[in-house]
Scaffold this active site. Structure first.
Site, PDB file in Angstrom:
ATOM      1  N   GLY A   4       0.842  -1.198   0.000  1.00 30.18           N
ATOM      2  CA  GLY A   4       0.000   0.000   0.000  1.00 30.18           C
ATOM      3  C   GLY A   4       0.876   1.246   0.000  1.00 30.18           C
ATOM      4  N   ARG A  15       1.315  -5.166  -5.777  1.00 27.76           N
ATOM      5  CA  ARG A  15       1.288  -6.373  -4.946  1.00 27.76           C
ATOM      6  C   ARG A  15       1.757  -7.495  -5.872  1.00 27.76           C
ATOM      7  NH1 ARG A  15      -2.650  -3.426  -1.679  1.00 27.76           N
ATOM      8  NH2 ARG A  15      -1.513  -3.289   0.272  1.00 27.76           N
ATOM      9  N   ASP A  50       1.439   0.267  11.877  1.00 23.53           N
ATOM     10  CA  ASP A  50       1.356  -1.076  12.479  1.00 23.53           C
ATOM     11  C   ASP A  50       2.659  -1.870  12.385  1.00 23.53           C
ATOM     12  OD1 ASP A  50       1.365  -1.426   9.749  1.00 23.53           O
ATOM     13  OD2 ASP A  50      -0.295  -2.841   9.693  1.00 23.53           O
ATOM     14  N   ASP A  94      -0.855   2.878   8.263  1.00 26.00           N
ATOM     15  CA  ASP A  94      -1.495   2.120   9.354  1.00 26.00           C
ATOM     16  C   ASP A  94      -0.786   2.204  10.707  1.00 26.00           C
ATOM     17  OD1 ASP A  94      -3.275   1.310   7.387  1.00 26.00           O
ATOM     18  OD2 ASP A  94      -2.146  -0.507   6.932  1.00 26.00           O
ATOM     19  N   ASP A 100       4.012  -4.053   6.412  1.00 19.85           N
ATOM     20  CA  ASP A 100       4.243  -5.378   6.973  1.00 19.85           C
ATOM     21  C   ASP A 100       4.539  -6.449   5.897  1.00 19.85           C
ATOM     22  OD1 ASP A 100       3.740  -7.119   9.326  1.00 19.85           O
ATOM     23  OD2 ASP A 100       2.172  -7.876   7.990  1.00 19.85           O
ATOM     24  N   GLU A 111     -16.878  10.659  20.480  1.00 19.35           N
ATOM     25  CA  GLU A 111     -17.535  10.126  21.697  1.00 19.35           C
ATOM     26  C   GLU A 111     -17.053   8.718  21.997  1.00 19.35           C
ATOM     27  OE1 GLU A 111     -19.094  12.375  19.843  1.00 19.35           O
ATOM     28  OE2 GLU A 111     -19.193  13.661  21.613  1.00 19.35           O
ATOM     29  N   ARG A 123     -27.234  14.772  14.902  1.00 15.08           N
ATOM     30  CA  ARG A 123     -27.228  13.359  14.529  1.00 15.08           C
ATOM     31  C   ARG A 123     -26.024  12.615  15.073  1.00 15.08           C
ATOM     32  NH1 ARG A 123     -28.743  14.271   8.410  1.00 15.08           N
ATOM     33  NH2 ARG A 123     -30.955  13.809   8.502  1.00 15.08           N
ATOM     34  N   VAL A 142      16.910   8.528   0.146  1.00 15.51           N
ATOM     35  CA  VAL A 142      17.784   7.393  -0.174  1.00 15.51           C
ATOM     36  C   VAL A 142      18.709   7.775  -1.330  1.00 15.51           C
ATOM     37  CG1 VAL A 142      17.819   5.032  -1.119  1.00 15.51           C
ATOM     38  CG2 VAL A 142      16.189   5.625   0.689  1.00 15.51           C
ATOM     39  N   VAL A 143      18.116   8.333  -2.367  1.00 15.10           N
ATOM     40  CA  VAL A 143      18.901   8.654  -3.575  1.00 15.10           C
ATOM     41  C   VAL A 143      19.950   9.724  -3.267  1.00 15.10           C
ATOM     42  CG1 VAL A 143      18.741   9.638  -5.905  1.00 15.10           C
ATOM     43  CG2 VAL A 143      17.052   7.948  -5.134  1.00 15.10           C
ATOM     44  N   ARG A 144      19.531  10.790  -2.609  1.00 15.22           N
ATOM     45  CA  ARG A 144      20.470  11.902  -2.382  1.00 15.22           C
ATOM     46  C   ARG A 144      21.573  11.500  -1.391  1.00 15.22           C
ATOM     47  NH1 ARG A 144      17.375  17.081  -3.866  1.00 15.22           N
ATOM     48  NH2 ARG A 144      16.911  16.472  -6.011  1.00 15.22           N
ATOM     49  N   THR A 200       3.765   3.155   5.671  1.00 16.74           N
ATOM     50  CA  THR A 200       2.350   2.747   5.657  1.00 16.74           C
ATOM     51  C   THR A 200       1.563   3.733   6.504  1.00 16.74           C
ATOM     52  OG1 THR A 200       0.762   1.095   6.467  1.00 16.74           O
ATOM     53  CG2 THR A 200       2.901   1.084   7.525  1.00 16.74           C
ATOM     54  N   ARG A 233      -6.067  -1.302   8.688  1.00 19.66           N
ATOM     55  CA  ARG A 233      -5.999  -2.774   8.632  1.00 19.66           C
ATOM     56  C   ARG A 233      -6.303  -3.373  10.005  1.00 19.66           C
ATOM     57  NH1 ARG A 233      -1.696  -5.434   4.721  1.00 19.66           N
ATOM     58  NH2 ARG A 233      -0.383  -5.212   6.538  1.00 19.66           N
ATOM     59  N   ARG A 275     -27.919  14.722  28.359  1.00 22.41           N
ATOM     60  CA  ARG A 275     -27.207  15.923  28.801  1.00 22.41           C
ATOM     61  C   ARG A 275     -27.372  17.070  27.821  1.00 22.41           C
ATOM     62  NH1 ARG A 275     -21.833  13.799  28.934  1.00 22.41           N
ATOM     63  NH2 ARG A 275     -21.191  15.686  27.845  1.00 22.41           N
ATOM     64  N   HIS A 290     -10.031   5.507   0.558  1.00 19.57           N
ATOM     65  CA  HIS A 290      -8.686   5.777   0.050  1.00 19.57           C
ATOM     66  C   HIS A 290      -8.251   7.241   0.075  1.00 19.57           C
ATOM     67  CE1 HIS A 290      -8.889   1.609  -1.126  1.00 19.57           C
ATOM     68  NE2 HIS A 290      -7.579   1.659  -1.246  1.00 19.57           N
TER      69      HIS A 290
HETATM   70  P1  ADP Z   1       2.179  -3.901   2.665  1.00 17.83           P
HETATM   71  O1  ADP Z   1       3.665  -3.871   2.464  1.00 17.83           O
HETATM   72  O2  ADP Z   1       1.551  -2.560   2.493  1.00 17.83           O
HETATM   73  O3  ADP Z   1       1.820  -4.571   3.965  1.00 17.83           O
HETATM   74  P2  ADP Z   1       1.290  -6.291   1.190  1.00 17.83           P
HETATM   75  O4  ADP Z   1       0.908  -7.035   2.423  1.00 17.83           O
HETATM   76  O5  ADP Z   1       0.365  -6.340   0.045  1.00 17.83           O
HETATM   77  O6  ADP Z   1       1.549  -4.746   1.473  1.00 17.83           O
HETATM   78  O7  ADP Z   1       2.714  -6.839   0.708  1.00 17.83           O
HETATM   79  C1  ADP Z   1       3.371  -6.272  -0.395  1.00 17.83           C
HETATM   80  C2  ADP Z   1       4.118  -7.323  -1.152  1.00 17.83           C
HETATM   81  O8  ADP Z   1       5.156  -7.896  -0.330  1.00 17.83           O
HETATM   82  C3  ADP Z   1       3.339  -8.540  -1.608  1.00 17.83           C
HETATM   83  O9  ADP Z   1       2.579  -8.303  -2.776  1.00 17.83           O
HETATM   84  C4  ADP Z   1       4.435  -9.549  -1.864  1.00 17.83           C
HETATM   85  O10 ADP Z   1       5.060  -9.314  -3.101  1.00 17.83           O
HETATM   86  C5  ADP Z   1       5.418  -9.229  -0.752  1.00 17.83           C
HETATM   87  N1  ADP Z   1       5.238 -10.187   0.360  1.00 17.83           N
HETATM   88  C6  ADP Z   1       4.246 -10.198   1.278  1.00 17.83           C
HETATM   89  N2  ADP Z   1       4.366 -11.267   2.110  1.00 17.83           N
HETATM   90  C7  ADP Z   1       5.446 -11.949   1.699  1.00 17.83           C
HETATM   91  C8  ADP Z   1       6.105 -13.147   2.137  1.00 17.83           C
HETATM   92  N3  ADP Z   1       5.638 -13.850   3.174  1.00 17.83           N
HETATM   93  N4  ADP Z   1       7.216 -13.546   1.470  1.00 17.83           N
HETATM   94  C9  ADP Z   1       7.689 -12.842   0.426  1.00 17.83           C
HETATM   95  N5  ADP Z   1       7.114 -11.706  -0.038  1.00 17.83           N
HETATM   96  C10 ADP Z   1       6.014 -11.255   0.574  1.00 17.83           C
END
Ligand code: ADP
Length: 319
Positions: A11, A72, A129, A127, A103, A187, A162, A23-25, A125, A171, A211, A249
């Site tokens: 994502g 993905r 998380d 999230d 993740d 609330e 309302r 990273v690049v610079r 991300t 997620r 109230r 989104h």
């Molecule tokens: P995010 O990084 O936002 O959590 P995803 O969960 O869709 O997004 O993971 C992104 C990509 O990382 C996946 O499409 C896949 O290519 C790779 N990936 C995810 N899990 C694994 C795994 N267990 N082993 C190898 N590559 C993975």
């Protein structure tokens, strides 16, 4: 290391561009060559890789999304996909890569690490998380987008007197809901980390009504379930009308906040430093405003936690 790569995966989140730029610079500052890997792991497998120069990352620090695009890639979960990816990197003489993502992307980095290819994970991300960092790149911007929406919903909620149920992303994590709920004066905040009781929720709404409260806002993290279902339950049990907004989104887009740009710049640059030191299999993060790095495999084994004190505070302030 003299030649490194950078990719964004999974994502997208606002601030990924600022991280790519850093990273690049930083790499060029240290006389390394940097290659941009387009479309995440899919581009890595397909060899969609181009050399980046200082100017390649000009005028992107303020832009949402990612100039490297993201994807993905189920193929990367297979041994064959991972070996193809390493072959592409070896062909170009790339010795290490920076992986900016969530993740799932970290699991990809873990897979490469286990195959002996040096990778550094950068948490990108909305999230929030990822274990091992207080904040992820994009969380602050997403939060501000949610707050902007809640403030607008509050105006109409007050006018119509309302109850609004607002569903936010995250997620399986409740961070966006918790922070937005606290900042937006909601609330009730429903996070996947804590069970909720519909009777308690309705009791609180009724006490507010008694109230003389003009409106109520309930924030629901997507990990809890659908806001539509929750609003139906409230209507059926409490007998008053509710309105639902699913923010979706819009939370992923927009110009990154100052905090996200600074965080992305710091984390992206630190990732390059680690590769310069010859390190791989690490992830960078921020803890108490200090840069940290840790073993990516160990970090993935840890659960993400939410700030319980903040959750309790939100309940106390919305009594
Ligand atoms: P995010 O990084 O936002 O959590 P995803 O969960 O869709 O997004 O993971 C992104 C990509 O990382 C996946 O499409 C896949 O290519 C790779 N990936 C995810 N899990 C694994 C795994 N267990 N082993 C190898 N590559 C993975």
């Amino acid at each position: 290391m003299k030649r490194i790569g950078v990719l964004t995966s999974g994502g997208d989140s606002p601030g990924m561009n600022a991280a790519v730029r850093a990273v690049v610079r930083k790499a060029i500052f240290h006389e390394m060559e940097v290659f941009g890997i387009y479309h995440g792991y899919q581009g890595l497998i397909n060899g969609n890789i181009k050399k980046l120069e200082l100017g390649s990352v000009g005028d992107i620090i303020h832009r949402g999304g990612t100039m490297l695009h993201t994807a993905r890639c189920p193929e990367f979960k297979t041994e064959e996909g991972q070996l193809k990816a390493i072959e592409q990197l070896n062909k170009l003489g790339i010795e290490g890569i920076v992986i900016i993502g969530g993740d799932g992307s970290y699991r990809g980095a873990k897979a490469l690490t286990e195959r002996g290819f040096p990778c550094i994970g950068v948490p990108g991300t909305i999230d929030n998380d990822i274990p091992g960092t207080d904040f992820t790149i994009g969380f602050d911007t997403a939060l501000n987008t949610v707050i902007d929406a809640i403030d607008k919903i509050r105006d109409t909620a007050t006018s119509h007197e309302r109850t609004y149920v607002v569903e936010v992303m995250g997620r399986d994590a409740g961070d966006i809901a918790l922070w937005a709920g606290l900042a937006g004066g909601a609330e009730t905040i429903l996070c996947p980390e804590y069970e909720y009781d519909i009777e308690d929720l309705i009791g609180k709404l009724n006490r507010g009504h008694d109230r003389g409260k003009k409106h109520s806002i309930i924030i629901v993290a997507e990990g809890v379930g659908s806001a539509v279902d929750i609003s139906r339950k409230i209507e059926a049990k409490a007998g008053f009308e509710t309105r639902v907004t699913v923010l979706g989104h819009v939370q992923r887009g927009g110009s990154p906040s100052a905090n996200d740009r600074v965080l992305a710049s710091r984390l992206g640059a630190r990732a390059v430093e680690l590769l310069l030191e010859g390190k791989g299999g690490r992830a960078v993060g921020i803890e108490q405003n200090q840069l940290v790095d840790y073993d990516i495999i160990e970090a993935l084994a840890k659960p993400h936690t939410i700030d319980k004190k903040m959750y309790d505070l939100s309940a106390e302030l919305s009594i």
